[in-house]
Design an enzyme around this catalytic site. Structure first.
Site, PDB file in Angstrom:
ATOM      1  N   GLY A 250       6.415  54.088 -10.490  1.00  0.00           N
ATOM      2  CA  GLY A 250       5.281  55.444 -10.735  1.00  0.00           C
ATOM      3  C   GLY A 250       5.505  55.861 -12.162  1.00  0.00           C
ATOM      4  CG  LEU A 251       9.045  55.346 -14.121  1.00  0.00           C
ATOM      5  CD1 LEU A 251      10.223  54.960 -14.359  1.00  0.00           C
ATOM      6  CD2 LEU A 251       8.919  56.809 -14.036  1.00  0.00           C
ATOM      7  N   GLY A 252       4.331  53.879 -14.575  1.00  0.00           N
ATOM      8  CA  GLY A 252       3.296  53.274 -15.553  1.00  0.00           C
ATOM      9  C   GLY A 252       3.874  52.396 -16.503  1.00  0.00           C
ATOM     10  N   GLY A 253       5.069  51.753 -16.398  1.00  0.00           N
ATOM     11  CA  GLY A 253       5.463  50.675 -17.427  1.00  0.00           C
ATOM     12  C   GLY A 253       4.560  49.723 -17.867  1.00  0.00           C
TER      13      GLY A 253
ATOM     14  CE  LYS B 162       2.353  57.451 -14.928  1.00  0.00           C
ATOM     15  NZ  LYS B 162       2.729  57.774 -13.398  1.00  0.00           N
TER      16      LYS B 162
ATOM     17  N   GLY C 173       6.757  49.443 -10.374  1.00  0.00           N
ATOM     18  CA  GLY C 173       7.138  49.864  -8.856  1.00  0.00           C
ATOM     19  C   GLY C 173       7.569  51.176  -8.814  1.00  0.00           C
TER      20      GLY C 173
ATOM     21  CG  ASP D 224      -1.337  54.629 -15.161  1.00  0.00           C
ATOM     22  OD1 ASP D 224      -1.745  53.683 -15.459  1.00  0.00           O
ATOM     23  OD2 ASP D 224      -0.377  54.882 -14.333  1.00  0.00           O
TER      24      ASP D 224
HETATM   25  C1  LIG Z   1      -1.919  57.320  -8.978  1.00  0.00           C
HETATM   26  C2  LIG Z   1      -1.042  56.928 -10.147  1.00  0.00           C
HETATM   27  C3  LIG Z   1      -0.876  58.147 -10.868  1.00  0.00           C
HETATM   28  O1  LIG Z   1      -0.097  58.181 -12.113  1.00  0.00           O
HETATM   29  O2  LIG Z   1       0.045  56.297  -9.697  1.00  0.00           O
HETATM   30  P1  LIG Z   1       1.155  55.325 -10.480  1.00  0.00           P
HETATM   31  O3  LIG Z   1       0.808  54.016 -10.800  1.00  0.00           O
HETATM   32  O4  LIG Z   1       1.612  56.173 -11.655  1.00  0.00           O
HETATM   33  O5  LIG Z   1       2.373  55.242  -9.465  1.00  0.00           O
HETATM   34  C4  LIG Z   1      -1.755  56.156 -11.479  1.00  0.00           C
HETATM   35  O6  LIG Z   1      -2.902  56.739 -11.936  1.00  0.00           O
HETATM   36  C5  LIG Z   1      -2.298  54.928 -10.721  1.00  0.00           C
HETATM   37  O7  LIG Z   1      -2.669  54.030 -11.783  1.00  0.00           O
HETATM   38  P2  LIG Z   1      -2.607  52.479 -11.933  1.00  0.00           P
HETATM   39  O8  LIG Z   1      -1.194  52.019 -11.382  1.00  0.00           O
HETATM   40  O9  LIG Z   1      -3.122  52.037 -13.164  1.00  0.00           O
HETATM   41  O10 LIG Z   1      -3.636  52.068 -10.669  1.00  0.00           O
HETATM   42  P3  LIG Z   1      -4.608  50.896 -10.821  1.00  0.00           P
HETATM   43  O11 LIG Z   1      -3.677  49.514 -11.095  1.00  0.00           O
HETATM   44  O12 LIG Z   1      -5.674  50.962 -11.325  1.00  0.00           O
HETATM   45  O13 LIG Z   1      -4.857  50.599  -9.164  1.00  0.00           O
HETATM   46  C6  LIG Z   1      -3.863  50.069  -8.239  1.00  0.00           C
HETATM   47  C7  LIG Z   1      -4.406  50.711  -6.798  1.00  0.00           C
HETATM   48  O14 LIG Z   1      -4.498  52.105  -6.245  1.00  0.00           O
HETATM   49  C8  LIG Z   1      -5.355  52.511  -5.574  1.00  0.00           C
HETATM   50  N1  LIG Z   1      -6.058  53.615  -6.308  1.00  0.00           N
HETATM   51  C9  LIG Z   1      -5.681  53.691  -7.798  1.00  0.00           C
HETATM   52  C10 LIG Z   1      -6.131  54.966  -8.598  1.00  0.00           C
HETATM   53  C11 LIG Z   1      -7.139  55.837  -7.815  1.00  0.00           C
HETATM   54  N2  LIG Z   1      -7.497  56.889  -8.392  1.00  0.00           N
HETATM   55  N3  LIG Z   1      -7.540  55.670  -6.419  1.00  0.00           N
HETATM   56  C12 LIG Z   1      -7.066  54.500  -5.759  1.00  0.00           C
HETATM   57  O15 LIG Z   1      -7.317  54.388  -4.613  1.00  0.00           O
HETATM   58  C13 LIG Z   1      -6.552  51.500  -5.686  1.00  0.00           C
HETATM   59  O16 LIG Z   1      -6.391  50.776  -4.470  1.00  0.00           O
HETATM   60  C14 LIG Z   1      -6.060  50.354  -6.665  1.00  0.00           C
HETATM   61  O17 LIG Z   1      -6.374  48.950  -6.307  1.00  0.00           O
HETATM   62  N1  LIG Z   2       3.956  44.090 -18.425  1.00  0.00           N
HETATM   63  C1  LIG Z   2       4.292  44.633 -17.168  1.00  0.00           C
HETATM   64  N2  LIG Z   2       5.107  45.428 -16.803  1.00  0.00           N
HETATM   65  C2  LIG Z   2       5.345  45.715 -15.664  1.00  0.00           C
HETATM   66  N3  LIG Z   2       4.656  45.473 -14.483  1.00  0.00           N
HETATM   67  C3  LIG Z   2       3.621  44.501 -14.790  1.00  0.00           C
HETATM   68  C4  LIG Z   2       3.313  44.198 -16.266  1.00  0.00           C
HETATM   69  N4  LIG Z   2       2.384  43.608 -16.182  1.00  0.00           N
HETATM   70  C5  LIG Z   2       1.852  43.290 -14.746  1.00  0.00           C
HETATM   71  N5  LIG Z   2       2.667  44.036 -14.160  1.00  0.00           N
HETATM   72  C6  LIG Z   2       2.671  44.409 -12.562  1.00  0.00           C
HETATM   73  O1  LIG Z   2       2.165  45.505 -12.187  1.00  0.00           O
HETATM   74  C7  LIG Z   2       2.789  46.236 -11.119  1.00  0.00           C
HETATM   75  C8  LIG Z   2       2.868  47.449 -11.289  1.00  0.00           C
HETATM   76  O2  LIG Z   2       3.801  47.724 -12.313  1.00  0.00           O
HETATM   77  P1  LIG Z   2       4.281  49.059 -13.116  1.00  0.00           P
HETATM   78  O3  LIG Z   2       3.017  49.330 -13.879  1.00  0.00           O
HETATM   79  O4  LIG Z   2       5.425  49.048 -13.981  1.00  0.00           O
HETATM   80  O5  LIG Z   2       4.616  50.140 -12.081  1.00  0.00           O
HETATM   81  P2  LIG Z   2       3.801  51.733 -11.494  1.00  0.00           P
HETATM   82  O6  LIG Z   2       2.330  51.236 -11.278  1.00  0.00           O
HETATM   83  O7  LIG Z   2       4.628  51.823 -10.458  1.00  0.00           O
HETATM   84  O8  LIG Z   2       4.172  52.478 -12.879  1.00  0.00           O
HETATM   85  C9  LIG Z   2       4.025  45.316 -11.007  1.00  0.00           C
HETATM   86  O9  LIG Z   2       3.968  44.769  -9.527  1.00  0.00           O
HETATM   87  C10 LIG Z   2       3.957  44.024 -11.958  1.00  0.00           C
HETATM   88  O10 LIG Z   2       3.941  42.562 -11.193  1.00  0.00           O
END
Ligand SMILES: C[C@@](CO)(OP(=O)(O)O)[C@H](O)COP(=O)(O)OP(=O)(O)OC[C@H]1O[C@@H](n2ccc(N)nc2=O)[C@H](O)[C@@H]1O
Ligand SMILES: Nc1ncnc2c1ncn2[C@@H]1O[C@H](COP(=O)(O)OP(=O)(O)O)[C@@H](O)[C@H]1O
Length: 275
Positions: free
Chosen positions: A99-102, A8, A97, A137
Site C-alpha cells: 500500500g506504499l505505491g512503490g 506514499k 504489496g 495512483d
Molecule cells: C486503492 C489504492 C489507494 O492508494 O491502493 P494501494 O495500491 O495504494 O494499496 C490505489 O489507488 C490503487 O492503485 P493501484 O495499485 O495503482 O491500482 P491498479 O493497479 O490500477 O488496480 C489494481 C486492482 O484494484 C482494483 N481497483 C483499483 C482502483 C480502484 N479505484 N478500484 C478498484 O477496484 C481493480 O480490481 C484493479 O484491477
Molecule cells: N517496479 C516495481 N516495483 C514493485 N512492484 C512492481 C514493480 N513493477 C511491477 N510490480 C508489481 O506490482 C505489484 C504491486 O506492487 P506495489 O505497487 O509496490 O505495491 P502496492 O500496490 O501495494 O503499493 C507487485 O505484485 C509487483 O509484482
C-alpha cells in the site's frame, strides 16, 4: 542518470461506490514519505537489437522484466518517441504489496527520468496522462506533493497540508495483500465525515474521524495488521492507520517525542523517519 522514487501513504481512504467497469470510486489523501528505491538508466551504445535490459537488486519483485512497471513506462514512451536502448538499474527498497505505491512510483519516476534524459519536453500534465495508464495512483508521483484524490483515485486536487517535522514509524509485516482482492471484500458506502474537511483539522483529532475503509475487510483476514496499529497507538502515535490496501501500517508521532523501540518481529520491514 539516477533518481530516487519515494513511497506514499494514504491519509484516510473512503470507498464510496462500485462502478459498472468493476473499479471503485474512492477518496483519499496521498502524502509522500521518504522511503526510497533507486532507479538509474544508462544509454546502451553497443549495437544490439534489445531496447532495454533490466538489472534488479534489493528486495525481490515477482514477475518477469516485461511486467515490471519501469519497463512498462519505458515502452510507453518508446512507442511514441522511439527512444535509444537503455540499461535500467532498479534497487528495490520500498516493500511491494504494502500500500506504499512503490511500483507506481518507480513507473512515474521512470517517465520523469526519460523526459529529462532525452529532452522530450513533456509537461507534468502530459506525464500525468501517461502515468495514469500504468496504475490508478501512478500519476500522483509526477508532482509528488500532498494530494486529495477522488474518482478511481486518479482525479487530483493539490492540498496545502504539511506534516513537516512529524515523525513516522511505518511497519510492513510479512503479509502481501492483493489490492484487487481487498477491493472485492469492501462494502462501499458514503463516509460519515468528509475527508477534505477532516484533513484541515489538527492531527490529534484524526483518530476519531479519519478511516481507511480497507481496514474493516483486511484486519479480520490478517489480525496481525490490526495489532500493529494498536501497538503504534499504545506507544504514543497521534494517528495510526493502514496505508492503502495494506499491509503496511504507519503511525504519526509528534515532532519532539522519543518513540520507544518496539519489536515487530524479524520478518517485518520497519522504517522510522521524519516527514
Ligand atoms: C486503492 C489504492 C489507494 O492508494 O491502493 P494501494 O495500491 O495504494 O494499496 C490505489 O489507488 C490503487 O492503485 P493501484 O495499485 O495503482 O491500482 P491498479 O493497479 O490500477 O488496480 C489494481 C486492482 O484494484 C482494483 N481497483 C483499483 C482502483 C480502484 N479505484 N478500484 C478498484 O477496484 C481493480 O480490481 C484493479 O484491477
Ligand atoms: N517496479 C516495481 N516495483 C514493485 N512492484 C512492481 C514493480 N513493477 C511491477 N510490480 C508489481 O506490482 C505489484 C504491486 O506492487 P506495489 O505497487 O509496490 O505495491 P502496492 O500496490 O501495494 O503499493 C507487485 O505484485 C509487483 O509484482
Amino acid at each position: 542518470m539516477i533518481t530516487f522514487p519515494n513511497a506514499k501513504i494514504n491519509l484516510g481512504l473512503n470507498i464510496t461506490a462500485k462502478r459498472p467497469d468493476g473499479y471503485h470510486n474512492l477518496e483519499t489523501v496521498f502524502y509522500p514519505v521518504p522511503i526510497e528505491d533507486a532507479l538509474e538508466i544508462h544509454v546502451l551504445n553497443n549495437s544490439t537489437d534489445k531496447k532495454f535490459a533490466l538489472h534488479q537488486a534489493g528486495m525481490e519483485i515477482t514477475g518477469n522484466a516485461e511486467d515490471n512497471l519501469v519497463v512498462k513506462a519505458y515502452l510507453l514512451l518508446d512507442k511514441e518517441f522511439n527512444l535509444p536502448p537503455v540499461d535500467i538499474h532498479l534497487y528495490k527498497h520500498i516493500p511491494s504489496g504494502a500500500g506504499l505505491g512503490g511500483g507506481s512510483s518507480d513507473a512515474a519516476f521512470m517517465l520523469k527520468l526519460l523526459n529529462e534524459r532525452f529532452e522530450l519536453k513533456l509537461t507534468d500534465e502530459k506525464l500525468e496522462e501517461y502515468a495514469a495508464t500504468l496504475g490508478a495512483d501512478c500519476a500522483f508521483f509526477i508532482k509528488n506533493t500532498p494530494t486529495y484524490a477522488e474518482g478511481i483515485g486518479n482525479i487530483f486536487s493539490p492540498l496545502s497540508l504539511s506534516l513537516k517535522g512529524y515523525q513516522i514509524l511505518l511497519v510492513k509485516p510479512d503479509i502481501f495483500v492483493s489490492t484487487r482482492e481487498a477491493f472485492s471484500l469492501v462494502r462501499p458506502h458514503e463516509p460519515e465525515y468528509s475527508l477534505k474537511e477532516i484533513i484541515t483539522h489538527p492531527v490529534s483529532e484524526w483518530k476519531e474521524q479519519m478511516v481507511n475503509d480497507f481496514e474493516a475487510s483486511v484486519f479480520p483476514q490478517y489480525p496481525v495488521i490490526g495489532e500493529i496499529k494498536e501497538e503504534l497507538y499504545k506507544n504514543g502515535a497521534m494517528y495510526a492507520a493502514m496505508s492503502g490496501s495494506g499491509s503496511s501500517v504507519f503511525g504519526l508521532f509528534a515532532p519532539d517525542i522519543t518513540i520507544p523501540d518496539i519489536n515487530f518481529g524479524e520478518r517485518s520491514f520497519v522504517f522510522k523517519g521524519k516527514l
